[in-house]
Design a protein around this motif. Structure first.
Motif, PDB file in Angstrom:
ATOM      1  N   SER B 252       0.923  -1.090   0.176  1.00  0.00           N
ATOM      2  CA  SER B 252       0.113  -0.047   0.004  1.00  0.00           C
ATOM      3  C   SER B 252       0.886   1.424   0.205  1.00  0.00           C
ATOM      4  CB  SER B 252      -0.904   0.017   1.442  1.00  0.00           C
ATOM      5  OG  SER B 252      -1.280   1.233   1.596  1.00  0.00           O
ATOM      6  N   HIS B 253       0.589   2.144  -0.889  1.00  0.00           N
ATOM      7  CA  HIS B 253       1.572   3.315  -1.107  1.00  0.00           C
ATOM      8  C   HIS B 253       0.999   4.581  -0.933  1.00  0.00           C
ATOM      9  CE1 HIS B 253       4.832   1.303  -3.899  1.00  0.00           C
ATOM     10  NE2 HIS B 253       3.845   0.420  -3.641  1.00  0.00           N
ATOM     11  N   THR B 254       1.852   5.365   0.030  1.00  0.00           N
ATOM     12  CA  THR B 254       1.202   6.639   0.220  1.00  0.00           C
ATOM     13  C   THR B 254       2.331   7.591  -0.170  1.00  0.00           C
ATOM     14  OG1 THR B 254       1.950   6.488   2.679  1.00  0.00           O
ATOM     15  CG2 THR B 254      -0.401   6.217   1.960  1.00  0.00           C
ATOM     16  N   LEU B 255       2.331   8.783  -0.562  1.00  0.00           N
ATOM     17  CA  LEU B 255       3.202   9.775  -0.832  1.00  0.00           C
ATOM     18  C   LEU B 255       4.180   9.902   0.177  1.00  0.00           C
ATOM     19  CD1 LEU B 255       1.504  12.700  -2.538  1.00  0.00           C
ATOM     20  CD2 LEU B 255       2.507  10.891  -3.619  1.00  0.00           C
ATOM     21  N   ASN B 256       5.407   9.846  -0.315  1.00  0.00           N
ATOM     22  CA  ASN B 256       6.599   9.814   0.617  1.00  0.00           C
ATOM     23  C   ASN B 256       6.641  11.240   1.192  1.00  0.00           C
ATOM     24  OD1 ASN B 256       8.580   8.463   1.587  1.00  0.00           O
ATOM     25  ND2 ASN B 256      10.081   8.660  -0.129  1.00  0.00           N
ATOM     26  N   ASN B 257       6.403  12.458   0.309  1.00  0.00           N
ATOM     27  CA  ASN B 257       6.610  13.709   0.724  1.00  0.00           C
ATOM     28  C   ASN B 257       6.061  14.384  -0.200  1.00  0.00           C
ATOM     29  OD1 ASN B 257       7.902  15.997   1.609  1.00  0.00           O
ATOM     30  ND2 ASN B 257       9.636  16.021   0.565  1.00  0.00           N
ATOM     31  N   SER B 258       5.421  15.472   0.302  1.00  0.00           N
ATOM     32  CA  SER B 258       4.669  16.584  -0.250  1.00  0.00           C
ATOM     33  C   SER B 258       4.877  17.777   0.074  1.00  0.00           C
ATOM     34  CB  SER B 258       3.148  16.004  -0.166  1.00  0.00           C
ATOM     35  OG  SER B 258       2.508  16.844  -1.078  1.00  0.00           O
ATOM     36  N   ILE B 259       4.946  18.823  -1.016  1.00  0.00           N
ATOM     37  CA  ILE B 259       5.209  20.141  -0.695  1.00  0.00           C
ATOM     38  C   ILE B 259       4.124  21.063   0.123  1.00  0.00           C
ATOM     39  CG2 ILE B 259       6.039  22.281  -1.772  1.00  0.00           C
ATOM     40  CD1 ILE B 259       7.701  20.859  -3.663  1.00  0.00           C
ATOM     41  N   LYS B 260       4.334  21.431   0.833  1.00  0.00           N
ATOM     42  CA  LYS B 260       3.365  22.396   1.618  1.00  0.00           C
ATOM     43  C   LYS B 260       2.938  23.524   0.775  1.00  0.00           C
ATOM     44  CE  LYS B 260       3.186  20.689   6.211  1.00  0.00           C
ATOM     45  NZ  LYS B 260       4.768  19.791   6.225  1.00  0.00           N
ATOM     46  N   LEU B 261       1.626  23.579   0.825  1.00  0.00           N
ATOM     47  CA  LEU B 261       1.154  24.730  -0.221  1.00  0.00           C
ATOM     48  C   LEU B 261       0.387  25.784   0.624  1.00  0.00           C
ATOM     49  CD1 LEU B 261      -0.145  22.844  -3.253  1.00  0.00           C
ATOM     50  CD2 LEU B 261       2.104  23.848  -2.934  1.00  0.00           C
ATOM     51  N   LEU B 262       0.261  27.013   0.046  1.00  0.00           N
ATOM     52  CA  LEU B 262      -0.837  27.917   0.648  1.00  0.00           C
ATOM     53  C   LEU B 262      -2.068  27.588   0.482  1.00  0.00           C
ATOM     54  CD1 LEU B 262       1.254  31.039  -0.406  1.00  0.00           C
ATOM     55  CD2 LEU B 262       1.159  30.105   2.007  1.00  0.00           C
ATOM     56  N   ASP B 263      -2.953  27.920   1.592  1.00  0.00           N
ATOM     57  CA  ASP B 263      -4.611  27.944   1.219  1.00  0.00           C
ATOM     58  C   ASP B 263      -5.032  29.303   0.369  1.00  0.00           C
ATOM     59  OD1 ASP B 263      -4.914  29.540   3.101  1.00  0.00           O
ATOM     60  OD2 ASP B 263      -6.014  28.116   4.544  1.00  0.00           O
ATOM     61  N   LYS B 264      -5.983  29.413   0.246  1.00  0.00           N
ATOM     62  CA  LYS B 264      -6.563  30.486  -0.433  1.00  0.00           C
ATOM     63  C   LYS B 264      -6.327  31.800   0.336  1.00  0.00           C
ATOM     64  CE  LYS B 264     -10.845  31.537  -0.256  1.00  0.00           C
ATOM     65  NZ  LYS B 264     -12.394  31.604  -0.398  1.00  0.00           N
ATOM     66  N   VAL B 265      -6.857  31.823   1.618  1.00  0.00           N
ATOM     67  CA  VAL B 265      -6.488  32.888   2.491  1.00  0.00           C
ATOM     68  C   VAL B 265      -5.210  33.299   2.549  1.00  0.00           C
ATOM     69  CG1 VAL B 265      -6.980  33.982   4.658  1.00  0.00           C
ATOM     70  CG2 VAL B 265      -8.914  32.590   3.606  1.00  0.00           C
ATOM     71  N   GLN B 266      -4.226  32.474   2.674  1.00  0.00           N
ATOM     72  CA  GLN B 266      -2.974  32.546   2.802  1.00  0.00           C
ATOM     73  C   GLN B 266      -2.339  33.203   1.709  1.00  0.00           C
ATOM     74  OE1 GLN B 266      -1.765  28.623   3.998  1.00  0.00           O
ATOM     75  NE2 GLN B 266      -1.232  29.073   6.006  1.00  0.00           N
ATOM     76  N   MET B 267      -2.621  32.624   0.581  1.00  0.00           N
ATOM     77  CA  MET B 267      -2.204  33.086  -0.709  1.00  0.00           C
ATOM     78  C   MET B 267      -2.566  34.561  -0.953  1.00  0.00           C
ATOM     79  SD  MET B 267      -2.568  31.390  -4.352  1.00  0.00           S
ATOM     80  CE  MET B 267      -2.347  32.264  -5.851  1.00  0.00           C
ATOM     81  N   ASN B 268      -4.016  34.818  -0.771  1.00  0.00           N
ATOM     82  CA  ASN B 268      -4.598  35.996  -0.876  1.00  0.00           C
ATOM     83  C   ASN B 268      -3.614  37.289  -0.478  1.00  0.00           C
ATOM     84  OD1 ASN B 268      -6.267  34.954  -2.324  1.00  0.00           O
ATOM     85  ND2 ASN B 268      -8.006  35.545  -0.987  1.00  0.00           N
ATOM     86  N   LYS B 269      -3.147  36.907   1.065  1.00  0.00           N
ATOM     87  CA  LYS B 269      -2.387  37.620   2.114  1.00  0.00           C
ATOM     88  C   LYS B 269      -1.111  37.907   1.160  1.00  0.00           C
ATOM     89  CE  LYS B 269      -0.189  37.610   6.539  1.00  0.00           C
ATOM     90  NZ  LYS B 269       1.082  37.533   6.177  1.00  0.00           N
ATOM     91  N   VAL B 270      -0.567  36.879   0.678  1.00  0.00           N
ATOM     92  CA  VAL B 270       1.145  36.724   0.226  1.00  0.00           C
ATOM     93  C   VAL B 270       0.681  37.612  -1.152  1.00  0.00           C
ATOM     94  CG1 VAL B 270       2.423  35.249  -1.131  1.00  0.00           C
ATOM     95  CG2 VAL B 270       1.753  34.918   1.182  1.00  0.00           C
ATOM     96  N   VAL B 271      -0.211  37.234  -1.879  1.00  0.00           N
ATOM     97  CA  VAL B 271      -0.222  38.164  -3.316  1.00  0.00           C
ATOM     98  C   VAL B 271      -0.223  39.444  -2.949  1.00  0.00           C
ATOM     99  CG1 VAL B 271      -1.446  38.185  -5.488  1.00  0.00           C
ATOM    100  CG2 VAL B 271      -1.065  35.883  -4.407  1.00  0.00           C
ATOM    101  N   LYS B 272      -1.316  39.813  -2.174  1.00  0.00           N
ATOM    102  CA  LYS B 272      -1.475  41.416  -1.747  1.00  0.00           C
ATOM    103  C   LYS B 272      -0.310  42.046  -1.407  1.00  0.00           C
ATOM    104  CE  LYS B 272      -5.421  40.401   0.427  1.00  0.00           C
ATOM    105  NZ  LYS B 272      -6.748  40.461   1.049  1.00  0.00           N
ATOM    106  N   GLU B 273       0.247  41.398  -0.565  1.00  0.00           N
ATOM    107  CA  GLU B 273       1.728  41.938  -0.112  1.00  0.00           C
ATOM    108  C   GLU B 273       2.789  42.228  -1.327  1.00  0.00           C
ATOM    109  OE1 GLU B 273       3.356  40.069   3.597  1.00  0.00           O
ATOM    110  OE2 GLU B 273       5.204  40.856   2.962  1.00  0.00           O
ATOM    111  N   ALA B 274       2.767  41.039  -2.199  1.00  0.00           N
ATOM    112  CA  ALA B 274       3.808  41.076  -3.110  1.00  0.00           C
ATOM    113  C   ALA B 274       3.505  42.424  -4.167  1.00  0.00           C
ATOM    114  CB  ALA B 274       3.542  39.896  -3.987  1.00  0.00           C
ATOM    115  N   PHE B 275       2.330  42.582  -4.614  1.00  0.00           N
ATOM    116  CA  PHE B 275       1.890  43.843  -5.444  1.00  0.00           C
ATOM    117  C   PHE B 275       1.899  45.003  -4.702  1.00  0.00           C
ATOM    118  CE2 PHE B 275       0.398  40.381  -7.978  1.00  0.00           C
ATOM    119  CZ  PHE B 275       0.448  40.908  -9.410  1.00  0.00           C
TER     120      PHE B 275
END
Lengths: 510, 1031
Positions: B252-275
């Protein structure tokens, strides 16, 4: 007895082992390709050869991405009419005047021009030997090749200035390294090729072959070559030879929406097609310039300066001219852009204003016509009649024929219903400035190999030489501060090319 | 050609017929004794399947599970021979008719083991080259169906990278590192047939694997051996009654490792700050946190994978014939939706003895079927782009996945979110590969007279490939629009034939031993195929090209194809000489002719010499605890011809369906496209063989009654005239780069292997094996004087991360050097050159500082520096096996040290505001952050290729851990079961690494871009349960 058997067996085996050293076993035929031994013998071969020479106009590898993301951005991004999306890497450092010699765009432009030259050289060398064709057709095809060779050298000499002049298709791998020629020698070759092409090219082609180089195209490019060398009287004469042989499209936007490809205003276009039945000759232009909200990629937008200049281009009643609406999508009740739905709808600016990241966008080529799938087959104009008229006007003005020059300008303006210019309002210098920094950018903004080459020739020239740093600064190019006069007027000789051709000298500053 | 082959067959048949005619049948026995007996080892454990036969006769039997046998022995010839693999053979002369109790001693010396070498075998003790035999016992314990994966860490000097987690993919196998810029892949030889791959083999069918590492071992394969040779021998039937083995595992296989991603609210914050940092307007969708979905795309895209393998074989042998029939089925559902792979294997190996055992005929038939669901991983060099997986990672969480109102159930994103629905696109597009591999070999081995024997092998490998892709119509926005269902198919047929004649002569006179091999072989490979397809199926329900229509100018139906043949003709020979079994000498030579080269350079000659000295056999050598000490040395040359056909011809390019030379003309909008043709490459009839000369010095040793065995090899190889696409001036107008003998390269390194066996008489025993290897390469010459190949692009045509040129290692990272983050404007203003100009005028506080390494006062390309490469400095494997009573336990670690990885995937995720790292970006309030400030315009070009994204990808991985239990035999009573073992384990359970990307061991076949992480199908971790059953 047994011994005898063994010996027999050995002999049999031995004969097997040694009989078979035949060379035939290693002789295999290439069943997939023709070779030079059999090619260049029929009329079809000549047509295939010249077709391949034209194909280099779309990029050395035939890739729409090479054409747009490398060649187009390289030619366009340094101009004062363009603001590039700095989150995209293509041409970013070219536009910022921070690029090094390893920038891929100039290399792809270089390689595409030389691919066209190499193919043209083959046609020029080989087609005269195809005796099964009529002499006239042979000459015409060779003329086309010379036109294309001249076109490619025109791009090279203006972009890089110091380039090798290769006029023979060299097959010896040890003789491929060619030193740079003087720019004057390249210009002389351009004029020679065009003159020879002009003499043999037909004035027009049957409908199925429209888009190939005509006599008029050769004359227009000759005139442009004279203009770039500031040979004002020659330019005036040459342009006048084709005045009246073309006419402006009554709608400005028909130059960019695919509806009058190779039409009355078209002098020479790079052909694309939405027809995918043979191969994919589409390009991504309608995505590149659109806003995200209209399914675009917003790779570049009009510069603030260009929009300011556009807004000066008005009708007598103060409203914006047709070419303003045809060029940009901006905050105006009458500004519209097609979306990419099937069927497409015209979207007013106000409907998407709240979702836009930039205040204005280009509208040229953003048409859903001639769509094949997601991409379009709209031709990209290289020289159109309006450009010829403006170039003629520029030459006339330098030849002290200001009134005639204004007539030519007004011919172009009136098509877009712009208020006509009045002779008395302009001195020669003022008119020159009007042509350089209003008429040409407003009429021809973002078009193929347009604005940056204009700026560079005025920066190089002797007639009212302009310091480009000053022009770019006053036109608020954001990166103007990085501009170095002796350096950025040319592209670097691509590092990739210098790496394999030590005879090349790098352009100043890189 | 056809004619000569037919003649050859006729001649062979004739020889066979003649021999059989003169063979007399054995004479009948007179009186027989009936002998009963039991065979055990020295610990009184029964030995099953031991062979017992009457000396000098055909009469024989094998022992049963309890070690017992019974046999009739003629009184006048009362001697029997008892043998079993791994034990010393025993000969007994019988004096009366009675029950025997026979003990067999284990073979102490590993020196008597036989090693498979090119076109034959050698006693391990006689070997003078660098050859590793893979311990197939350790392979059996690894739950993997892929040969390459199994080889990981199993032999010193064999470096295997996982490649990708895609069950349909294959790992990258390198022997002694990268030793060519052309093709560094090893040659596989399966049952005597040279092949470019061996992934169709079921590991359950493998009897032995030998890895030929130095030239002296590999020269016999001449022109294709530059990347080393992996020789695989498949299992044959063993003596005795038919046996049935059944092996199976489930994992039975599960992912070894997975990159952690931003969710929507976090991403909104990050993008707003970048702009906001750029003074720009952010995209409208980030403005309202309450609008749009908040989708976890990974959750919908990844899944739990199930892997299953079933192997069943029947084998047996009588004196005249042995056979083994095996069936295998393997499938893996993948850890990404609509991916996965299946494989079915069938193999029948037979050996028939004729003519009083003078003639052995060995027919082998193997069939493999692959069923793969394809996944778009990036392969190779150049603008390889990013893996499909990166599309998934970069998808906005704002987008919805499903929409019940949509005709296909997947949601079209709101226009302002852009196009695309990676889950929908993946599910609505099926790309499949169905490949059939058929291998037919017949070998005949005939003893002629007095040590002279002749061997003839004919092999045919037929591979039929079938690929298709069918996509349903969908509309996920203008850039993800498929107007009509489409279908493309491709069928290929590769037929590879080889025949080989070998003459072997073996003779001992006095202290001299001589072995001579002469061979001749011919190989032919014919590849033909058809591809066709179109973008408009009249109905999505049709799954055949016949349903394609052309309705409007955007539609097309296209066809393509290929057809080429290549041949290879070779003569080769080998001479082995030893004196007093102390001094060994070997010489090999091979002359290859290849159709890939022009007539002038068609033939290449490759040779090698090697010598060994068994010091421990010398009288003066009196070190009792050293059982073997054998230094050896070799030098030789091998070649590489792995280039495409007809490079020497002056080609005219014409490819109707390719946009490359075509161009439209006409007055319509959708103009007709005309086909172009022209010369676009150079004919180069000077190209010749690439050659690798290798010097190897090594030693084999064993200590303490052979409990410890050790080997060490040092090598230097020089590859000259490497064949590769040669950059030429674009001003030539040539757009297809010619192949030339462009470069020379040196590869140096060492490898070592040590095994300790604790074989006590008690219940507990264990063994431990460690392999360690090191190699470095250096370019000696590359094209013109200052030839440079830049690659490893992390953007289309841009941002090259690697460079290859004279004096440095292949594909060295070539990057700007960063020096932390500017914490204030004052710091930026103070960062000046000698003239007082600010070096990074476009920087803001929070941007990366880059070093002016060449001190020329500007930061530009000249400041990039070489920073290591993607090849490990050390590669190691550690295997530990132990058994206690009925339990067995094994552990396998594998690791790499000193390899660098350019984390392009991370760069990509930062650029598209998806990585969780961005939450910790530099701000005045977070002045110690290691992540630079957020900026969309990136005026400082923090994204330029720099060591900021270069990471140490060293790792140690617990590849396999397994605990097994064998049920005691008495449990089975009278049933036919004689072996039952069950096991549980875990694969890829633990990885220790500093690498922050997906996986430190992912790689593709790219040579110039090795070590550039563009995102791959991730590796998985699995838990396994399995069973081994013997009947």
């Amino acid at each position: 007895m047994k011994k005898y058997i063994k010996i027999t067996a050995l002999l049999l085996l031995g004969s097997n082992i040694f009989h078979s050293c035949s060379k035939d076993y290693l002789e295999q035929d290439d069943k997939q390709n023709l070779t030079e031994n059999t090619f260049w013998t029929t009329r079809q071969h000549a047509l295939q050869g010249i077709t391949a020479t034209y194909a280099a106009l779309q990029g050395h590898d035939g890739s729409k991405w090479t054409f747009f993301e490398e060649m187009y951005t390289t030619l366009a991004y340094k101009g004062d009419d363009i603001k590039n999306n700095t989150n995209e890497p293509y041409g970013k450092s070219l536009a910022a005047f921070t690029n090094g010699a390893d920038e891929s765009g100039p290399w792809n432009l270089w390689a595409s021009c030389y691919a066209g030259i190499g193919r043209a050289n083959q046609v020029i060398e080989k087609v005269p030997g195809i005796k099964v064709m009529t002499e006239q057709e042979r000459n015409e095809i060779v003329g086309e090749a010379k036109f294309l060779r001249a076109y490619n050298y025109f791009i090279l000499v203006n972009g890089f200035e110091n380039v090798p002049l290769v006029l023979k298709f060299e097959k010896d791998i040890n003789k491929l390294q060619v030193p740079q020629a003087a720019a004057t020698a390249v210009w002389a070759q351009i004029e020679k090729d065009l003159m020879e092409a002009e003499q043999v090219l037909p004035s027009s082609y049957p409908a199925e072959y429209r888009g190939r180089a005509t006599k008029g195209a050769a004359k227009a490019l000759t005139g442009k070559a004279y203009l770039y060398q500031e040979k004002w009287p020659l330019a005036e004469t040459k342009f006048k030879e084709i005045v009246g042989q073309y006419s402006l499209n009554s709608n400005y936007i028909d130059n960019f929406n695919g509806l009058s490809e190779n039409g009355s205003e078209s002098v020479f276009e790079i052909q694309f097609s939405g027809d995918r039945s043979v191969s994919d000759e589409r390009h991504p232009f309608n995505f590149e310039i659109r806003p995200y909200v209209l399914d675009g990629w917003e790779l570049f937008t009009p510069s603030d300066w260009l929009v300011t200049e556009m807004k000066k281009d008005t009708l007598p009643n103060g409203k914006y001219s047709d070419r303003v609406y045809g060029s940009i999508f901006f905050n105006d009740p009458n500004s519209e852009m097609w979306d990419l739905n099937v069927p497409a709808n015209l979207v007013p600016y106000s409907a998407v204003a709240g979702s836009l990241q930039e205040p204005y966008y280009f509208n040229k080529y953003a048409y859903p016509n001639d769509r094949g799938g997601s991409y379009v087959g709209i031709n990209i104009s290289v020289i159109r009649y309006a450009d010829v008229l403006l170039m003629l006007a520029e030459a006339l003005n330098e030849n002290n024929k200001k009134a005639e020059a204004i007539d030519r300008i007004n011919e172009v303006r009136s098509r877009s219903k712009s208020k006509l210019l009045v002779d008395a309002s302009f001195t020669k210098d003022q008119l020159r400035n009007q042509i350089r920094h209003h008429e040409r950018p407003v009429e021809l903004s973002m078009e193929w190999a347009g604005r940056w080459f204009d700026l560079a020739r005025w920066g190089r020239g002797n007639t009212a030489k302009e310091t480009l740093k000053t022009v770019l600064t006053s036109h608020t190019k954001p990166s103007a501060g990085n501009y170095v006069e002796t350096k950025h007027i040319r592209y670097p000789i691509p590092l990739k090319e210098i790496n394999v051709n030590p005879l090349l000298k790098q352009n100043s500053g890189y | 050609m056809l004619k000569s082959k037919r003649m050859l067959k006729t001649k062979i048949l004739l020889v066979l017929a003649l021999f059989s005619f003169f063979t007399s049948s054995a004479s009948p026995f007179q009186t027989d004794w009936k002998i009963n007996g039991r065979v055990t080892d020295t610990e009184n454990k029964p030995i099953a399947n031991a062979s017992v036969y009457v000396k000098n006769s055909k009469q024989g039997t094998t022992t049963d599970a309890s070690g017992s046998f019974s046999i009739n022995v003629p009184e006048n010839n009362a001697a029997i021979v008892i043998s079993s693999t791994g034990y010393k053979t025993l000969e007994l002369t019988l004096h009366d008719n009675k029950s025997l109790s026979i003990q067999l001693e284990r073979k102490e010396a590993v020196l008597d083991e036989v090693v498979v070498v090119g076109y034959g075998t050698q006693k391990k003790g006689d070997v003078t080259s660098a050859i590793s035999s893979v311990n197939t016992k350790n392979l059996e314990k690894q739950p993997s169906a892929n040969l390459g994966t199994l080889l990981q860490g199993q032999a010193a000097g064999v470096i295997v990278s996982a490649g990708s987690g895609d069950p349909a993919g294959n790992p990258v196998v390198l022997i002694r590192g990268l030793n060519s810029i052309n093709n560094a892949n090893p040659l596989y030889v399966v049952d005597g047939i040279p092949l470019g791959y061996a992934y169709d083999i079921n590991p359950n069918d493998i009897e032995a694997i030998s890895i030929l590492k130095d030239a002296s071992a590999a020269t016999i394969y001449g022109s294709r051996a530059a990347g080393g040779v992996i020789i695989i021998t498949t299992k044959k039937g063993k003596s005795g009654e038919p046996h049935i083995n059944f092996n199976s595992y489930f994992s039975s296989h599960t992912l070894n490792n997975s990159i952690k991603l931003l969710d929507k609210v976090q991403m909104n914050k990050v993008v707003k700050e970048a702009f906001a940092n750029d003074g720009g307007t952010p995209p409208v969708y980030v403005l309202d946190d309450n609008q749009y979905a908040n989708t976890d795309w990974k959750n919908a895209y990844f899944k739990k994978g199930v892997e299953q393998k079933y192997d069943l074989d029947v084998s047996g042998a009588s004196e005249k014939i042995n056979y083994r029939l095996s069936l295998g089925h393997w499938e893996h559902s993948g850890t990404i939706i609509n991916s996965g792979a299946k494989r079915d294997n069938l193999r029948l190996n037979t050996e028939i003895k004729l003519l009083n055992n003078r003639l052995k005929v060995i027919p082998i038939l193997a069939y493999t079927r692959f069923n793969n669901k394809n996944f778009g991983d990036v392969t190779g060099d150049g603008n390889a782009g990013y893996s499909d997986i990166m599309n998934l990672y970069s998808t906005l969480p704002h987008k919805k996945i499903y929409d019940p109102a949509s005709p296909n159930g997947y949601a079209k994103p709101e226009t302002e979110l852009g196009s695309g629905n990676p889950v929908g696109e993946r599910m609505l597009s099926n790309s499949r590969t169905i490949d059939d591999h058929l291998q037919l070999n017949i070998a005949a081995d005939l003893k002629l007279w007095k040590g002279l024997s002749y061997n003839f092998t004919i092999g045919k490998t037929i591979i039929n490939n079938f690929d298709y892709s069918q996509t349903q119509a969908y509309d996920f926005g203008a850039q993800s629009l498929v107007e009509n269902p489409s279908r493309f198919e491709s069928r290929g047929r590769n037929e590879y034939s080889v025949y080989t004649h070998l003459l072997n002569y073996e003779k001992s006179f006095g202290d001299h031993n001589l072995k001579v091999l002469y061979g001749f072989s011919r190989e032919k490979s014919v590849s033909q195929g058809t591809s066709a397809g179109g973008n408009h199926l009249s109905s999505p329900l049709i799954e055949a090209l016949s349903g394609l229509i052309v309705d409007g100018t955007g539609d097309f139906i296209r066809a393509g194809g290929w057809n080429f043949t290549s041949t290879l003709q070779s003569f080769f020979g080998r001479l082995n000489y030893s004196f007093q079994d102390k001094y060994y000498l070997q010489g090999s030579i091979r002359r290859d002719g290849s159709s890939k080269f022009g007539p002038a350079n068609r033939y290449g000659t490759f040779y090698s010499v090697s010598a060994g000295w068994a010091v421990h056999k010398e009288k003066f050598f009196k070190v009792p605890w050293i059982n073997e000490l054998k230094p050896r040395v070799s030098y030789g040359i091998v070649g590489n011809q792995n280039i495409s056909n007809f490079q020497y011809l002056a080609k005219i390019y014409l490819n109707g369906a390719d946009a490359y030379l075509n161009y439209p003309f006409g007055s319509l909008q959708s103009q007709q496209v005309f086909v172009g043709a022209i010369a676009a490459s150079l004919a180069n009839d000077n190209i010749k063989w690439e050659q690798t000369g290798t010097f190897n010095a090594g030693v084999n040793a064993s200590f303490l009654k052979n409990k410890i065995s050790f080997s060490f090899d040092y090598f230097v190889s020089n590859t000259t005239d490497m064949l590769a696409e040669t950059p030429i001036p674009a001003s030539s107008g040539i757009t297809v780069l010619p192949l030339t003998n462009i470069a020379d390269m040196q590869n140096k390194g060492w490898e070592s292997s040590i095994t300790y066996r604790h074989d006590s008489k008690k219940d507990f025993s264990f063994d431990i094996t460690a392999n360690l290897s090191h190699s470095v390469n250096k370019i000696i010459r590359l094209g013109y004087d200052e030839g440079v190949v830049a690659d490893g692009y992390v953007d289309y045509n841009n941002r090259a991360t690697t460079i290859t040129k004279k004096g440095i290692a292949l594909a060295s990272f070539y990057l700007y050097q960063s020096a932390g983050i500017f914490k204030s404007q004052a710091e930026i203003d103070a960062y000046k050159n000698k003239n007082g100009d600010v070096l990074q005028p476009n920087a803001h506080p929070g941007d990366l500082k880059f070093l002016d390494t060449n001190g020329d006062g500007v930061i530009d390309d000249g400041d990039k520096v070489i920073m290591g490469n993607g090849l490990p400095k050390l590669d190691f494997g550690l295997t530990f096996n132990a058994s206690y009573k009925s339990f067995d336990f094994s552990l396998f670690f594998n690791g790499k040290q000193g390899q660098k990885m350019y984390n392009g995937a991370q760069m990509f995720l930062n650029r598209f505001y998806r990585s969780e790292n961005l939450l910790n970006s530099w701000t005045p309030a977070n002045p110690d952050a290691t992540m630079y400030r957020l900026s969309n315009a990136d005026p400082n070009e923090n994204l330029r290729v720099s060591d900021f994204y270069l990471e140490d990808a060293s790792f140690i991985r617990l590849r396999n851990i397994q605990l097994g239990y064998s049920f005691p035999k008495k449990l089975f009573g009278n049933t036919s079961i004689n072996r039952l073992r069950i096991y549980i384990g875990a694969y890829n359970l633990l990885t220790i690494t500093k690498y922050t990307g997906l996986d430190p061991d992912l790689s593709n076949n790219g040579i110039f871009s090795r070590g550039v992480d563009r995102g791959y199908y991730p590796l998985s971790r699995s838990f396994v349960a399995g069973i081994n059953l013997g009947l």
